[in-house]
Every structure is written in structure tokens, then in C-alpha cells.
Design an enzyme around this catalytic site. Sequence first.
Site, PDB file in Angstrom:
ATOM      1  N   GLU A  36      39.043  20.624  -6.637  1.00  0.00           N
ATOM      2  CA  GLU A  36      39.645  20.470  -7.977  1.00  0.00           C
ATOM      3  C   GLU A  36      39.658  19.033  -8.493  1.00  0.00           C
ATOM      4  O   GLU A  36      40.677  18.534  -8.961  1.00  0.00           O
ATOM      5  CB  GLU A  36      41.065  21.043  -7.961  1.00  0.00           C
ATOM      6  CG  GLU A  36      41.081  22.500  -7.546  1.00  0.00           C
ATOM      7  CD  GLU A  36      42.484  23.094  -7.414  1.00  0.00           C
ATOM      8  OE1 GLU A  36      43.467  22.365  -7.577  1.00  0.00           O
ATOM      9  OE2 GLU A  36      42.571  24.308  -7.136  1.00  0.00           O
ATOM     10  N   ASN A  60      34.726  22.587  -4.356  1.00  0.00           N
ATOM     11  CA  ASN A  60      35.446  23.797  -4.768  1.00  0.00           C
ATOM     12  C   ASN A  60      36.288  23.519  -6.019  1.00  0.00           C
ATOM     13  O   ASN A  60      36.964  22.487  -6.089  1.00  0.00           O
ATOM     14  CB  ASN A  60      36.368  24.217  -3.606  1.00  0.00           C
ATOM     15  CG  ASN A  60      36.975  25.588  -3.777  1.00  0.00           C
ATOM     16  OD1 ASN A  60      36.259  26.566  -4.000  1.00  0.00           O
ATOM     17  ND2 ASN A  60      38.294  25.686  -3.660  1.00  0.00           N
ATOM     18  N   HIS A 101      39.739  32.592 -10.199  1.00  0.00           N
ATOM     19  CA  HIS A 101      41.032  33.218 -10.501  1.00  0.00           C
ATOM     20  C   HIS A 101      40.941  33.721 -11.939  1.00  0.00           C
ATOM     21  O   HIS A 101      40.979  32.923 -12.884  1.00  0.00           O
ATOM     22  CB  HIS A 101      42.164  32.188 -10.392  1.00  0.00           C
ATOM     23  CG  HIS A 101      42.378  31.667  -8.998  1.00  0.00           C
ATOM     24  ND1 HIS A 101      42.868  32.454  -7.986  1.00  0.00           N
ATOM     25  CD2 HIS A 101      42.172  30.445  -8.465  1.00  0.00           C
ATOM     26  CE1 HIS A 101      42.964  31.735  -6.877  1.00  0.00           C
ATOM     27  NE2 HIS A 101      42.535  30.506  -7.137  1.00  0.00           N
ATOM     28  N   GLU A 132      38.170  32.140  -4.095  1.00  0.00           N
ATOM     29  CA  GLU A 132      39.606  32.467  -4.217  1.00  0.00           C
ATOM     30  C   GLU A 132      39.793  33.606  -5.211  1.00  0.00           C
ATOM     31  O   GLU A 132      40.709  33.594  -6.045  1.00  0.00           O
ATOM     32  CB  GLU A 132      40.392  31.224  -4.671  1.00  0.00           C
ATOM     33  CG  GLU A 132      40.215  30.030  -3.744  1.00  0.00           C
ATOM     34  CD  GLU A 132      41.052  28.818  -4.131  1.00  0.00           C
ATOM     35  OE1 GLU A 132      41.974  28.943  -4.959  1.00  0.00           O
ATOM     36  OE2 GLU A 132      40.779  27.727  -3.598  1.00  0.00           O
ATOM     37  N   ASP A 175      40.748  36.518  -7.471  1.00  0.00           N
ATOM     38  CA  ASP A 175      41.777  37.491  -7.822  1.00  0.00           C
ATOM     39  C   ASP A 175      41.633  37.755  -9.320  1.00  0.00           C
ATOM     40  O   ASP A 175      41.133  36.897 -10.065  1.00  0.00           O
ATOM     41  CB  ASP A 175      43.195  37.068  -7.420  1.00  0.00           C
ATOM     42  CG  ASP A 175      43.593  35.660  -7.814  1.00  0.00           C
ATOM     43  OD1 ASP A 175      42.999  35.085  -8.766  1.00  0.00           O
ATOM     44  OD2 ASP A 175      44.516  35.113  -7.188  1.00  0.00           O
TER      45      ASP A 175
HETATM   46  O1  9MR Z   1      48.019  30.203  -2.696  1.00  0.00           O
HETATM   47  C1  9MR Z   1      48.480  28.889  -2.489  1.00  0.00           C
HETATM   48  C2  9MR Z   1      49.985  28.852  -2.638  1.00  0.00           C
HETATM   49  O2  9MR Z   1      50.592  29.537  -1.568  1.00  0.00           O
HETATM   50  C3  9MR Z   1      50.454  27.410  -2.661  1.00  0.00           C
HETATM   51  O3  9MR Z   1      51.840  27.383  -2.956  1.00  0.00           O
HETATM   52  C4  9MR Z   1      49.686  26.625  -3.694  1.00  0.00           C
HETATM   53  C5  9MR Z   1      50.137  25.199  -3.664  1.00  0.00           C
HETATM   54  O4  9MR Z   1      49.307  24.342  -4.336  1.00  0.00           O
HETATM   55  O5  9MR Z   1      48.297  26.695  -3.431  1.00  0.00           O
HETATM   56  C6  9MR Z   1      47.830  27.992  -3.534  1.00  0.00           C
HETATM   57  O6  9MR Z   1      46.431  28.010  -3.320  1.00  0.00           O
HETATM   58  C7  9MR Z   1      45.674  27.299  -4.289  1.00  0.00           C
HETATM   59  C8  9MR Z   1      44.453  26.760  -3.595  1.00  0.00           C
HETATM   60  O7  9MR Z   1      44.835  25.980  -2.499  1.00  0.00           O
HETATM   61  C9  9MR Z   1      43.564  25.965  -4.530  1.00  0.00           C
HETATM   62  N1  9MR Z   1      43.217  26.710  -5.705  1.00  0.00           N
HETATM   63  C10 9MR Z   1      44.337  27.350  -6.387  1.00  0.00           C
HETATM   64  C11 9MR Z   1      45.151  28.188  -5.422  1.00  0.00           C
HETATM   65  C12 9MR Z   1      46.244  28.926  -6.168  1.00  0.00           C
HETATM   66  O8  9MR Z   1      47.172  28.024  -6.675  1.00  0.00           O
END
Ligand code: 9MR
Length: 456
Positions: free
Chosen positions: A163, A205, A242, A271, A273
Site C-alpha cells: 500500500e 501489494n 476488496h 485479499e 472479499d
Molecule cells: O484484516 C486485518 C485486520 O484484522 C486488521 O485489524 C487490519 C489492521 O490494519 O488489517 C487488516 O488487513 C488489511 C491488510 O493487512 C492489508 N490490506 C487491507 C486489509 C484490510 O484492512
Amino acid sequence: MRNAQWKAASRAALALTGASALAAGMAMVLAAPAAAGTTLGASAAEQGRYFGAAVAANKLSDSAYTTILNREFNSVTPENEMKIDATEPQQGQFSYGAADQIVNHARSRGMQVRGHTLAWHSQQPGWMQNMSGTALRQAMLNHVTQVATHFRGQVVAWDVVNEAFADGSSGARRDSNLQRTGNDWIEAAFRAARAADPGAKLCYNDYNTDDWTHAKTQAVYTMVRDFKQRGVPIDCVGLQSHFNSGSPYPGNYRTTLSSFAALGVDVQITELDIEGASAATYRSVVQDCLAVARCNGITVWGIRDSDSWRASQTPLLFTSGGAKKPAYDAVLAALNNGTTPPPTTPPPTTPPPTTPPPGPGGCTATVSVNQWTGGFVATVKVTAGSSAISSWAVTITLPSGATVTNAWNANRSADAGTTRWTNVAYNGQVGAGQSAEFGFQANGTAGGLTPACAAG
Ligand code: 9MR
């Protein structure tokens, strides 16, 4: 990509379903050889892909959760356990307990692991949030090195950087403490990751990079193209994907996947969904991936709706009670109906080379091997003779028992025995006396490898 591993997972799954296949009779097996899978992982493996899920360590004691995980998936991404705050909570003090738990759970069951993530502006521990400049750059590189070294040989692909681009129309880098250490922080992270684990695929990513027309997508594309041109070690691009009402599945998604792939990188949906879990949209995503040879795997971001970071959107393939949703059936059917062959190298169109012609128009190849117990990395240097060449092919005969699991900067004709390696789009042209490099990782023992080079 580790086809061998996926094929092994597929074989294991096929063994489980073997009894029903036998009961159905040989004719069915012959008539529909590709539609054997009854789980997401087995069906994806039949297509030369993996199907994975984000996994939380604290759910591994929930048997309803692990029953689905172990049955359906052949790849795992730790949802939070490999992030910087989890793995280096105090500077220089590394903590791998929860991540190791997931890795061990996965690997002991034949699932592969995606590492997520080595360098990110978010989920930094407090000590890192407060750093800047050279000290932060060094701390980041040390983190990449330490974590990639700890998991060396266990992680198939790493999200090295996550990101790093801004949302909106600017196409700019995201402002962050890491970005402020200098624009080259991303490539520095990739080089450190390659040095620490030369066998892992290294991915960039990001999210909102699904629509081919978006500035952010184009900005990532431009960076990856630049990295490939300059030889920065990058092997794959992760599209988080997402999808929701504010960021819907785009009609040009397949174009995005194929455009990245054309740069010479694998593409992974990392990722996935989808708000509301439309079966039709899930089907389209899978079909798009299967249509692109280098789209080699899909990961959903959680198992049951209740496991999702956006649980209220019910975006996943299983209900909170663990039942398969219509989207699950759509995904499985799409995987079984896929007709695209697995993303292996197309067979060579020219006859295998004989002895390399020396002098003008020719090339030579040398190999250096880094062997450890049970495996090795071979780095092959292709050097043009006294004239420039526009393409090359290197033949290497591997000793019995040696099997290639992963390769970079070349296409290969086979994983074992006599292997023929041809240039990829960006490294076929080699000036007189200049060199190009490719490499591969293999199981087994290298012995004395004797590469033969032919130039085009
Ligand atoms: O799913 C993850 C969630 O449990 C955490 O609280 C969050 C914190 O930043 O991160 C989520 O996963 C993220 C991933 O690491 C990067 N892309 C976005 C995902 C959803 O927020």
C-alpha cells in the site's frame, strides 16, 4: 510459483476423492479429466493455481474454523501475525510465535504460505512510527532482512511492500515516514528481501488497483515496469481486490491482470472479499484469473463472514455458521470448468540447441550454485559473444532427484531432467560482451551443472 507443491496438494486431495472417482468408473475420469476437484484448493491445483485464505492464529483452536481451513484451502496468509508490529514489537527484539504457529499449521498440512507484509506505513510498532530519515531506512531494511531470513524457505511469496501509493487521481506515492526516507525505499526493501530469501517470490501489494483506468493502478504499473527494466528484483503483483459498493468489481479487471502479467510478473489476487458475496461477481473474478496464465492464485480475506474485517458486509464464501454460500458453489464450479492450462512455460518453438557456437552471434553461460541440505539456488549468467544477441536459450541437465520449484528472469521447458531456459521479454537483448542473469531454486542436489547457451 511452486507448481510442484500445488500438484502435491492436488494429488493429496485427489487421493481423498479417489474412491468416489473409482466408483464412478474410468470412463468418467477419461471424459472429464480436469473436473476432479471437490474443494477450492484441489480444484485450483488442477488449474495450476492455489486457493488461499487469510488466517488468524487465535482461531486455530476453533475446530469449526480449522475444519473448513484444512478441507478447502491450500494456501494461507497470516492476517496480522507477520506485520511489523507483531514481528518486531521492540526494536531489535523479534517475536515470531503467532506467525510460526500459522506457518507450522499450514506447512504440516501441505499448504503454502504467503508472507504479509515486510514494509508498510501502517501497523508499525511505536518505536518505528517515531523514526525518520537514515535511522528509519536502516531499521526498515534490518526488519526486512531479519524477518525474511527467519521464514526463509517457508514462505512462497512475500508482500514485500504494501500500500505505498496514494488513493485518488494523483498517481503519487502515499506520504509516510518510509516514503520520506527517499523514493527508493521500495526498491531497497525488495533488494534486501531477495538477499535474505532468494527462493521467495517478491510481490508489491495494494488495494484499489483493480480498475485498469485508475491513476493508482497506472502508477503501480509504471513502477513495476520500471523495476523490471532496471533489474530491481520483483516477481509478482498482489491485487487485494476488496470489492464493495464504493469500490466495485470493474469490468476491465481481466485487462488489469493481463497487463501486469505482460510485464513479466506473476499476478496474485491477495485479499479478495466482495460485499454481499454475489455469486456472479465471485465467478467473474475466478474466470478472469483463470484467463490469465500468470494469475497463479487467489486468497480470500478470511473464511467465514464472522472472520471478516468487514463482517457486516457478509463478503466471504462461508456463513458465520460455516455453511457454504452460493458464492462458494460459483467459485468451485468456475475453478472446475476453467479450461486455461496451468501457467507453465509454453513448449519451445525452436529445436533444442546443440553446442553453443562461439564467436559472433554466440553466447556462453556460467552457473553459480548456493546449495543447502535438500535444495539449492542456481544463478546463471548469459554472456553475449562479440556481437549483440536478441534472444537466448540455455540448456541445463539437472541430476536425478533435482526438481525446480521456483525461477526468475527466464521461462523454462521443464522442472526436471533436461531443462531449457529462454529469455523473458525484457532480457533477451544482450549487447556484445554484456550479460543477463536468471536463476532458479530447486529441491535436491545440484551436482556439477553444465549450462549450454545458444543465441538467437
Ligand atoms: O484484516 C486485518 C485486520 O484484522 C486488521 O485489524 C487490519 C489492521 O490494519 O488489517 C487488516 O488487513 C488489511 C491488510 O493487512 C492489508 N490490506 C487491507 C486489509 C484490510 O484492512
